[in-house]
Scaffold this motif. Structure first.
Motif, PDB file in Angstrom:
ATOM      1  N   VAL A 148      27.269  24.566  37.154  1.00  0.00           N
ATOM      2  CA  VAL A 148      27.310  25.281  38.434  1.00  0.00           C
ATOM      3  C   VAL A 148      27.287  24.279  39.589  1.00  0.00           C
ATOM      4  CG1 VAL A 148      26.114  26.950  39.907  1.00  0.00           C
ATOM      5  CG2 VAL A 148      26.255  27.351  37.446  1.00  0.00           C
ATOM      6  N   VAL A 149      26.468  23.233  39.452  1.00  0.00           N
ATOM      7  CA  VAL A 149      26.424  22.197  40.489  1.00  0.00           C
ATOM      8  C   VAL A 149      27.785  21.526  40.630  1.00  0.00           C
ATOM      9  CG1 VAL A 149      25.486  19.906  41.027  1.00  0.00           C
ATOM     10  CG2 VAL A 149      23.947  21.761  40.355  1.00  0.00           C
ATOM     11  N   LEU A 150      28.433  21.255  39.505  1.00  0.00           N
ATOM     12  CA  LEU A 150      29.742  20.606  39.545  1.00  0.00           C
ATOM     13  C   LEU A 150      30.771  21.490  40.237  1.00  0.00           C
ATOM     14  CD1 LEU A 150      31.367  18.120  38.695  1.00  0.00           C
ATOM     15  CD2 LEU A 150      31.801  19.238  36.497  1.00  0.00           C
ATOM     16  N   HIS A 151      30.769  22.793  39.917  1.00  0.00           N
ATOM     17  CA  HIS A 151      31.667  23.714  40.610  1.00  0.00           C
ATOM     18  C   HIS A 151      31.438  23.662  42.114  1.00  0.00           C
ATOM     19  CE1 HIS A 151      33.917  25.966  37.605  1.00  0.00           C
ATOM     20  NE2 HIS A 151      32.850  26.019  36.839  1.00  0.00           N
ATOM     21  N   THR A 152      30.180  23.703  42.509  1.00  0.00           N
ATOM     22  CA  THR A 152      29.850  23.706  43.934  1.00  0.00           C
ATOM     23  C   THR A 152      30.253  22.397  44.588  1.00  0.00           C
ATOM     24  OG1 THR A 152      27.998  25.191  43.504  1.00  0.00           O
ATOM     25  CG2 THR A 152      27.954  23.977  45.581  1.00  0.00           C
ATOM     26  N   ARG A 153      29.973  21.301  43.908  1.00  0.00           N
ATOM     27  CA  ARG A 153      30.312  19.985  44.464  1.00  0.00           C
ATOM     28  C   ARG A 153      31.815  19.850  44.675  1.00  0.00           C
ATOM     29  NH1 ARG A 153      29.887  14.629  40.968  1.00  0.00           N
ATOM     30  NH2 ARG A 153      32.065  15.205  40.667  1.00  0.00           N
ATOM     31  N   GLU A 154      32.585  20.387  43.737  1.00  0.00           N
ATOM     32  CA  GLU A 154      34.032  20.244  43.818  1.00  0.00           C
ATOM     33  C   GLU A 154      34.655  21.103  44.926  1.00  0.00           C
ATOM     34  OE1 GLU A 154      36.110  18.039  42.106  1.00  0.00           O
ATOM     35  OE2 GLU A 154      34.099  17.248  41.835  1.00  0.00           O
ATOM     36  N   GLU A 155      33.899  22.060  45.429  1.00  0.00           N
ATOM     37  CA  GLU A 155      34.387  22.871  46.538  1.00  0.00           C
ATOM     38  C   GLU A 155      34.161  22.187  47.888  1.00  0.00           C
ATOM     39  OE1 GLU A 155      36.015  25.886  46.508  1.00  0.00           O
ATOM     40  OE2 GLU A 155      36.187  25.457  44.366  1.00  0.00           O
ATOM     41  N   MET A 156      33.484  21.028  47.857  1.00  0.00           N
ATOM     42  CA  MET A 156      33.186  20.308  49.103  1.00  0.00           C
ATOM     43  C   MET A 156      33.874  18.945  49.083  1.00  0.00           C
ATOM     44  SD  MET A 156      29.114  21.254  49.543  1.00  0.00           S
ATOM     45  CE  MET A 156      28.606  20.662  47.920  1.00  0.00           C
ATOM     46  N   ASP A 157      33.922  18.340  50.242  1.00  0.00           N
ATOM     47  CA  ASP A 157      34.468  16.986  50.335  1.00  0.00           C
ATOM     48  C   ASP A 157      33.693  16.218  51.386  1.00  0.00           C
ATOM     49  OD1 ASP A 157      35.452  17.837  52.813  1.00  0.00           O
ATOM     50  OD2 ASP A 157      37.420  18.348  51.982  1.00  0.00           O
ATOM     51  N   GLU A 158      34.212  15.048  51.764  1.00  0.00           N
ATOM     52  CA  GLU A 158      33.490  14.181  52.693  1.00  0.00           C
ATOM     53  C   GLU A 158      33.354  14.808  54.082  1.00  0.00           C
ATOM     54  OE1 GLU A 158      37.819  13.200  52.433  1.00  0.00           O
ATOM     55  OE2 GLU A 158      36.154  13.325  50.991  1.00  0.00           O
ATOM     56  N   ARG A 159      34.150  15.843  54.368  1.00  0.00           N
ATOM     57  CA  ARG A 159      34.055  16.491  55.692  1.00  0.00           C
ATOM     58  C   ARG A 159      32.958  17.548  55.739  1.00  0.00           C
ATOM     59  NH1 ARG A 159      40.360  17.871  55.592  1.00  0.00           N
ATOM     60  NH2 ARG A 159      39.537  18.566  53.579  1.00  0.00           N
ATOM     61  N   THR A 160      32.408  17.914  54.580  1.00  0.00           N
ATOM     62  CA  THR A 160      31.339  18.911  54.551  1.00  0.00           C
ATOM     63  C   THR A 160      30.089  18.336  55.204  1.00  0.00           C
ATOM     64  OG1 THR A 160      32.215  19.788  52.473  1.00  0.00           O
ATOM     65  CG2 THR A 160      29.972  20.443  53.087  1.00  0.00           C
ATOM     66  N   PRO A 161      29.527  18.996  56.199  1.00  0.00           N
ATOM     67  CA  PRO A 161      28.284  18.476  56.831  1.00  0.00           C
ATOM     68  C   PRO A 161      27.178  18.312  55.792  1.00  0.00           C
ATOM     69  CG  PRO A 161      29.228  20.271  58.128  1.00  0.00           C
ATOM     70  CD  PRO A 161      30.007  20.234  56.847  1.00  0.00           C
ATOM     71  N   LYS A 162      26.366  17.274  55.971  1.00  0.00           N
ATOM     72  CA  LYS A 162      25.317  16.975  54.994  1.00  0.00           C
ATOM     73  C   LYS A 162      24.360  18.142  54.808  1.00  0.00           C
ATOM     74  CE  LYS A 162      21.806  13.557  53.758  1.00  0.00           C
ATOM     75  NZ  LYS A 162      22.181  13.666  52.352  1.00  0.00           N
ATOM     76  N   ALA A 163      23.991  18.794  55.914  1.00  0.00           N
ATOM     77  CA  ALA A 163      23.056  19.920  55.815  1.00  0.00           C
ATOM     78  C   ALA A 163      23.658  21.057  55.000  1.00  0.00           C
ATOM     79  CB  ALA A 163      22.664  20.411  57.203  1.00  0.00           C
TER      80      ALA A 163
END
Length: 811
Positions: free
Chosen positions: A203-218
């Motif tokens: 589940v973490v991997l799915h979520t991580r893959e939906e984001m990139d370097e432009r995703t705000p850290k918060a």
């Protein structure tokens, strides 16, 4: 319609959510049946064999060396069970990059439903593989992705720190501990933990893959925090639904009622009340009642958490897919191996649905969006993995009486010539995936065939060549030409290994060893504590009979409380386990440590200091007798401690004198720590001052218990420094746990009133940092102490179990 269908009585009222769920199952069932028909047609017509023979012809160019090259290549690789050495050999041999990219590519196909010919996927695979390589070769630096070697709690926490989700990881560690403690006998706690961690990572991997370097850290932290909690909540169904229903722990009647309760929750969105669960399991005479009460509470909490995160409530894709998955599992579970009339649809349709369903749910649980083909690829891909797993588990499943396509074929093939070999079906699936799902992509073919040949190589090694060949003679009888090609690859192919298999093997081995070591450690704790308890009472041989005997009785009263004896037990283990010293020679040292510790507690409890009424589950000494008796008894115990140290035999006199000098110095520091604490009452302390007080009050004692036996063993200075580092951080972690228990614990468990620190106006880690901050600080010190343990000799690695005990104890 086959017996796998979900039927609805037209006269029976049904709400829209239930209707939607059951219609979803029928749609999925029809789709699986159509897929199955294509596979069977391909296998019966042998079209898959010609296609795969051509695939292998191209594939073997990379994996099969000509015999002169094999003859000249030199020595082979080290045993891959030697995890670290094997990975460093791969790097030296120039194989590690390809190995990790192949492994990560497989995970992107299996868990994320990605197409490997997509440029974005290729970029992500390379980035993930490079990060994984850095983590593997860095010797303990923070990992770039969630670690799945769950036995390394420090690695998990540090990953959480890196992502800003420490609280979620702390929550998960506590939850995983509780799950492990509640896995009933007959089920594997290691497999349960591994599955659960694997689902969370998915589940973490799915979520991580939906984001990139432009995703705000918060935002990244918020979504990963939620992913950890959702992954745990969904993954909990594996040990407490699937494994429990597959086990013999419950009766058939109980399993039926349990399934109905789970099904009802999925359709209604409401967790059945405890009374309904209690009624469902009352027939066993309460045999499983404590387990079921825990499961009801934990599954109920998990279910409501997932529900709260679904944008469309019960109408969400998650609940629809969860129902399909559960019904497929339940249908499959109900089959009986002795029944000789199951057709191909009954055997394979539930397998197709459940094997794809687990990955579809892992994506939908977090409400990630569609990626243009994910659902289609995942639906067709699942059975590839399932048939590989069922092949590996054939003989275990036969012994358990479980029905899989392999066990059913093995048992009934003689009387049922219409049955298709699941081994042929497996290769039919591979051919279908290569051409019909992944459009003949060369790298996808590479990964799929690598995985298939690796699985057969592992089976050949595990079963031994004679039994493996006997198995192949049965399963591959209908595909002799293709099987000849396959077995040639099994014997000769190289570079088909996968990191997740290596990690799985290591993880299970380490978890099993960790559990055995932990149980042995706890047994040792109990045994050594009993020995120390028996040796502690001071004999009444005073020259001043009435007063002296009374004072000794008072000291023995304090010694007889339900103390953990942690300090002398720790010293015993360091001396005997860590340095091989004789236990009999250590008794004076162990007694002295407990005498000195008990004396410090007597003084701490006095009205002039902590003014405590309860200690070790009963009255403090000054309330049982009086203040003067308590003070004198404390002094008596200090002198008894010094006397015991002077009785150490079998060591050099100068070593014993050095030890006594060290002990006196540490006693001075303990006094200073208590004085600092008293002067700080009612004041708002900084974290730095609190750490200082904590070290002198608690860490110094831990240090002495480690250093004194090491001194007797003439340990080198570098080890003494590491032991001091461990003691510093373990001591503070211990005190923080004490503060947390005082703030949150129950008096019955603690042996003293909860909330005593607050009543005294004491500054604690909880008052200074808050509950969340105190927990994070405790785990920070845990990680630093764990670093020290990793650098110590193997014989001292048991300190990890002590560390786990210190931060996870309940009293």
């Amino acid at each position: 319609m086959s017996s796998t269908s979900v039927t609805v009585d037209p006269a029976e009222p049904i709400d829209p959510i239930e209707r939607r769920a059951k219609e979803a199952y029928r749609r999925a069932e029809r789709r699986a049946a159509e897929y199955l028909e294509e596979l069977i047609a391909s296998v019966r017509g042998k079209t898959y064999a010609a296609a795969l023979t051509e695939d292998f012809r191209m594939w073997k160019k990379k994996h099969v060396r000509p015999w002169p090259a094999r003859l000249l290549r030199g020595g082979g690789s080290p045993d891959n069970r030697d995890y670290d050495r094997y990975l460093h050999w791969m790097e030296t041999a120039g194989k590690l990059d390809d190995y990790l990219e192949r492994s990560v590519s497989y995970l992107y196909m299996r868990d994320l439903g990605r197409a490997l010919n997509d440029p974005d996927t290729q970029r992500r695979v390379r980035h993930t593989a490079a990060g994984l390589k850095r983590s593997l070769l860095s010797g303990g630096d923070p990992q770039e992705g969630m670690p799945t070697d769950g036995f390394d709690t420090a690695a998990l926490y540090r990953w959480g720190q890196q992502e800003g989700i420490e609280d979620a990881v702390i929550w998960m560690i506590a939850k995983m501990k509780r799950v492990s403690e509640n896995i009933p006998e007959g089920l594997s706690a290691e497999h349960a933990q591994r599955k659960l961690l694997k689902i969370i990572a998915g589940v973490v991997l799915h979520t991580r893959e939906e984001m990139d370097e432009r995703t705000p850290k918060a935002e990244r932290s918020r979504r990963l925090d939620e992913a950890v909690r959702l992954g745990y909540s969904y993954g909990l169904t594996y040990p407490f639904v699937d494994d429990l229903l597959d086990s013999t722990l419950l009766t058939d009647e109980e399993k039926e009622r349990y399934s109905d309760l789970i099904r009802g929750a999925l359709l209604s969105g409401a967790v059945p009340k405890w009374d309904e669960w209690n009624h469902a399991f009352e027939s066993d005479g309460g045999r499983n009642l404590d387990l079921i009460r825990y499961i009801h509470s934990e599954l109920g909490e998990a279910f409501l958490y997932i529900k709260s995160r679904q944008a469309d409530g019960l109408g969400s894709l998650f609940f629809e897919q969860a129902y399909v998955f559960f019904e497929a599992q339940d249908t499959d579970r109900r089959k009986v191996l002795a029944h000789d009339g199951y057709d191909s649809r009954q055997l394979y349709v539930p397998v197709i649905l459940k094997s794809s369903g687990s990955r579809l749910i892992a994506r939908s649980v977090g409400q990630e969006g569609e990626d243009g083909g994910f659902e289609r690829r995942t639906f067709f891909y699942g059975i590839y993995n399932q048939l590989a797993d069922d092949f590996a588990d054939l003989f275990d499943d036969l012994e358990a009486g479980a029905v899989t396509p392999y066990t059913y074929y093995w048992k009934h093939r003689g009387q049922r010539p219409d049955l298709q070999s699941p081994f042929e079906m497996y290769w039919g699936v591979i051919a279908y995936l290569i051409r019909d799902v992944y459009d003949g992509d060369a790298y996808t073919r590479e990964v799929l065939l690598d995985r298939a040949i690796n699985g057969l190589k592992r089976a050949r090694q595990r079963l031994g060549i004679p039994r493996y060949e006997e198995l192949m003679n049965v399963l591959a009888a209908g595909m002799p030409e293709l099987n000849a090609v396959i077995q040639n690859m099994v014997r000769r192919a190289e570079d088909v290994e996968f990191f997740d298999k290596l990690l799985r093997d290591r993880m299970l081995t380490e978890m099993k060893r960790d559990r055995e070591d932990r149980e042995r450690f706890r047994t040792l704790l109990s045994e050594v504590r009993a020995e120390i308890d028996a040796s502690l009472p001071i004999p009444s041989d005073s020259n001043v009979p009435h007063v002296g005997d009374s004072l000794i009785d008072a000291a023995n009263y304090s010694l007889a409380g339900s103390g953990k004896r942690l300090r002398p037990v720790l010293a015993h283990l360091v001396a005997t386990e860590g340095y091989g010293l004789e236990a009999a020679k250590l008794r004076p040292l162990l007694k002295s440590l407990e005498y000195l510790h008990t004396a410090s507690l007597i003084f701490d409890d006095l009205p002039s200091q902590d003014d405590a009424d309860t200690r070790r589950g009963r009255q403090t000494l000054h309330t049982r007798y009086d203040g003067a008796t308590a003070e004198l008894s404390g002094l008596l115990l200090i002198q008894q401690g010094v006397r015991e140290q002077s009785r150490l035999q079998g060591f050099k006199a100068e070593t014993v004198l050095e030890l006594m000098h060290y002990s006196a110095h540490k006693a001075e520091e303990l006094c200073m720590g208590q004085a600092l604490d008293l002067k700080s009452r009612g004041r708002k302390l900084t974290l730095e001052r609190l750490n200082e007080i904590c070290f002198y009050k608690t860490g110094v004692a831990f240090e002495a218990c480690l250093i004194m036996p090491a001194m007797l063993a003439n340990a080198p200075q570098d080890q003494l420094k590491l032991l001091e580092k461990f003691a510093y951080h373990a001591g503070i972690a211990f005190q923080i746990r004490d503060d947390l228990l005082d703030a949150e614990g129950e008096a019955l468990l603690l042996g003293k009133p909860a909330g005593q620190d607050a009543a005294n106006g004491s500054s604690t880690f909880v008052t200074v940092l808050g509950l969340g901050g105190a927990k994070r600080a405790m785990w920070d010190h845990y990680c630093d102490a764990a670093d020290a343990v990793r650098e110590l000799p193997e014989s001292l690695r048991f300190l990890k179990h002590l560390l786990d005990y210190l931060v996870q104890r309940e009293r």
